[in-house]
Scaffold this active site. Structure first.
Site, PDB file in Angstrom:
ATOM      1  CE  LYS A 205       0.293  28.142 -27.400  1.00 43.18           C
ATOM      2  NZ  LYS A 205       0.084  29.417 -26.722  1.00 43.18           N
ATOM      3  CD  GLU A 211      15.480  29.117 -32.956  1.00 46.09           C
ATOM      4  OE1 GLU A 211      14.309  28.913 -33.400  1.00 46.09           O
ATOM      5  OE2 GLU A 211      15.864  30.229 -32.566  1.00 46.09           O
ATOM      6  N   GLY A 266       3.562  29.854 -23.883  1.00 48.28           N
ATOM      7  CA  GLY A 266       4.807  29.074 -23.900  1.00 48.28           C
ATOM      8  C   GLY A 266       5.551  29.127 -22.576  1.00 48.28           C
ATOM      9  NE  ARG A 267       5.516  35.392 -21.187  1.00 49.65           N
ATOM     10  CZ  ARG A 267       4.984  35.645 -22.372  1.00 49.65           C
ATOM     11  NH1 ARG A 267       5.329  34.928 -23.434  1.00 49.65           N
ATOM     12  NH2 ARG A 267       4.095  36.611 -22.519  1.00 49.65           N
ATOM     13  CD  GLU A 352       8.679  35.121 -24.581  1.00 51.02           C
ATOM     14  OE1 GLU A 352       9.129  34.993 -25.729  1.00 51.02           O
ATOM     15  OE2 GLU A 352       8.363  34.144 -23.884  1.00 51.02           O
ATOM     16  CG  HIS A 383      33.793  34.643  -4.196  1.00 45.96           C
ATOM     17  ND1 HIS A 383      34.709  34.994  -3.236  1.00 45.96           N
ATOM     18  CD2 HIS A 383      32.875  33.847  -3.579  1.00 45.96           C
ATOM     19  CE1 HIS A 383      34.376  34.407  -2.094  1.00 45.96           C
ATOM     20  NE2 HIS A 383      33.262  33.718  -2.271  1.00 45.96           N
ATOM     21  CE  LYS A 511       9.547  33.125 -32.548  1.00 47.85           C
ATOM     22  NZ  LYS A 511       8.298  32.471 -32.171  1.00 47.85           N
TER      23      LYS A 511
END
Ligand code: F6P
Length: 547
Positions: A205, A211, A266-267, A352, A383, A511
């Site tokens: 965005k 990254e 973004g999310r 977030e 388990h 960041k």
């Protein structure tokens, strides 16, 4: 307004004190219609929330609280395009991306729907061109692989939805997702591919995320190293971003940039062009069906009375446990292998959004807010970590999620999956009393001392809450509705806690400091600028990499 200072909160506090010593198994014995009374459904999703530590008075109290906190008003403000993300001065309109009605949606007096529809048309055309072979690689080969590069919301949504809808994937295109800046991942993916048949989709965005930029640069170098040229980039690299200027400067052809807007968080962005990799993997019609499902849940959220409103019910139950039972986490257990990524997706969505301790007005809050979201696919957790939920300290409310019909499973496996899912919810609710454990051991012929000691360990307190969320089948429509349901749950909780659920300032410092450390590693910032520990770590790293 502080929700804890409302009369509705006082009522809930009294109710919590009243029911704390009571056990759900007694309620089930006394109320034959409990399961029916506490089941709600919409958009093909049914929620049985009867295995919660609630009575109808508690639920009424929670609905009253939601009303008092103006959940309906903030919901309507969001859908109307008001600037509810106040710290960034933005509207919050992921709902416009899936608006299938003919209603306009205004941001600053401008209807955003024509742009939304034009982008969807552009996506549909692009997907069809790739699938039909109209769009070929620079040497004339059809595109067979897509490498989708992005992180956070520009990664989790596309990856997890594509995975969840595996039975709907086409066999024409194979989509690979890369987020981590750890070079192992991008190199492993690229090394297995033929650059002439590969499309790189760069999703960011902001177009500033380190990254994603680095992984795309690596993909570009790989493309050139295999013989591709700058001119050929147009056939093999596309970008999805709200920062068209930066994407163009990076070298992506203007016609290869799919836009998004600052009013898409973004999310919350998988419904935008960020969802293009989903459409490439499943075909555009299936992506569109996801939008339909999300839109149906939007309509439900907007129109259902609070008492029947699924996001409101889930959200207020979360508030109930967070404050009156010190429930610090919310567990998600999808009993469906293809939906195994859901806990990670909801983790970003929820944590977030509501992982904050300053309210919308910039005041520090003195109450608990967003829970820790965790979980994994059923039955695997049974388990390993379910032990803690059954007998550990603290209360961890669970969402069990189960498709009644599974595509890729034979009947025997699916019946076992169902029995494990329903059995866990039952075991958590009813537990096993000391007396019953003792009697079992007596029947086995154990000595009195042994019986007493072992029965203590085997006792299961029960009274552990869960929702069981079922639907017929996880098709694209249902998945869209399911994700929208969680989005709105987060909205309702954020409203009650008086948070801005749509900013994420907490990730910014990491960041900035990450970039400073990189500059320290590169020798551009003196080590004296860092604390002793960080400086020592940088030195250690540099020594290890110069030997
Ligand atoms: O680091 C957090 C974050 O800002 C998320 O909110 C976002 O989804 C992710 O980074 C990726 O951001 P972008 O799409 O701008 O690269």
């Amino acid at each position: 307004m502080n929700f804890m200072q409302t009369p509705e909160w006082t009522t809930l506090s009294n109710l919590a004190n009243e029911i704390k010593g009571q056990h759900m198994r007694d309620w089930f014995a006394a109320e034959p219609s409990r399961a029916q009374d506490f089941t709600v459904s919409a958009c093909g999703i049914e929620i049985d929330y009867s295995k919660n530590r609630i009575t109808s008075s508690v639920m009424q109290g929670l609905f009253d609280l939601a009303k008092a906190c103006k959940v309906e008003e903030t919901r309507d403000a969001m859908f109307a395009g008001e600037i509810i993300n106040n710290t960034e001065g933005r509207a919050v309109l992921h709902t416009a991306l899936r608006n299938k009605s003919d209603k306009p949606v205004y941001v600053d007096g401008k209807d955003v729907m024509p742009e939304v529809r034009a982008t969807l048309d552009k996506m549909a055309a692009f997907v069809n061109d790739i699938h039909s072979g109209r769009h070929l690689g620079y040497t004339g080969k059809p595109i067979k692989h897509v490498v989708s590069i992005g992180i956070g919301g520009s990664f989790l949504g596309p990856k997890i939805m594509t995975e969840a809808l595996k039975p709907y994937q086409t066999d024409t295109i194979n989509v690979h997702f890369v987020a981590n800046v750890d070079g192992c991942h991008i190199n492993d993916v690229l090394n297995a591919l033929d650059h002439e048949e590969t499309l790189i989709v760069m999703s960011s965005k902001s177009f500033t995320t380190q990254e994603t930029l680095q992984n795309t640069l690596t993909a570009k170098s790989w493309f050139f190293s295999k013989g591709g040229t700058q001119e050929d980039i147009a056939k093999h690299f596309i970008a999805i971003s709200s920062n068209v200027a930066a994407a163009t400067e990076f070298g992506i052809a203007k016609e290869n940039i799919f836009p998004m807007w600052d009013w898409v968080g973004g999310r919350y962005s998988l419904w935008s062009a960020i969802g293009l990799p989903i459409a490439l993997a499943l075909g555009f019609d299936n992506f569109n069906a996801m939008l339909d499902g999300a839109h149906a849940m939007d309509e439900h959220f907007v129109s259902a009375p609070l008492e029947q409103n699924i996001p409101v019910i889930l959200a207020t139950l979360g508030v109930w446990y967070r404050h009156f039972f010190d429930g610090q986490s919310q567990v998600l257990l999808p009993y469906y292998h293809y939906l195994r990524g859901l806990p990670a997706y909801i983790q970003q969505l929820d944590m977030e959004s509501n992982g904050k301790s300053v309210n919308k007005d910039g005041e520090r809050v003195d109450y608990a807010t967003g829970p820790i979201i965790w979980g994994s696919e059923g039955t695997n957790g049974q388990h390993s970590f379910h032990q803690l939920i059954h007998q550990g300290a603290g209360l961890m409310p669970i969402d069990f999620i189960f498709p009644l019909v599974a595509d890729n499973s034979d009947a025997t496996h699916h019946a076992m999956l169902a029995s494990n899912c329903f059995g866990q919810a039952q075991a958590l609710m009813q537990g096993k009393a000391y007396e019953d454990c003792y009697a079992d051991l007596e029947n086995k012929g154990l000595e009195e001392d042994e019986r007493r000691a072992l029965a203590e360990h085997k006792t299961m307190p029960g009274n552990k809450p869960s929702n069981t969320i079922t639907f017929e089948k996880l098709d694209p429509f249902t998945l869209g509705a399911l994700i929208a349901m969680y989005e709105h749950k987060v909205h309702v909780q954020g409203t009650i806690w008086h948070l801005n659920s749509y900013d994420q300032w907490g990730v910014e410092l990491g960041k900035v400091l990450g970039n400073q450390v990189l500059s320290g590693i590169d020798g551009n910032t003196a080590l004296s600028a860092f604390d002793h520990s960080t400086a020592a770590l940088i030195t250690k790293f540099k020594q290890a990499n110069t030997q």
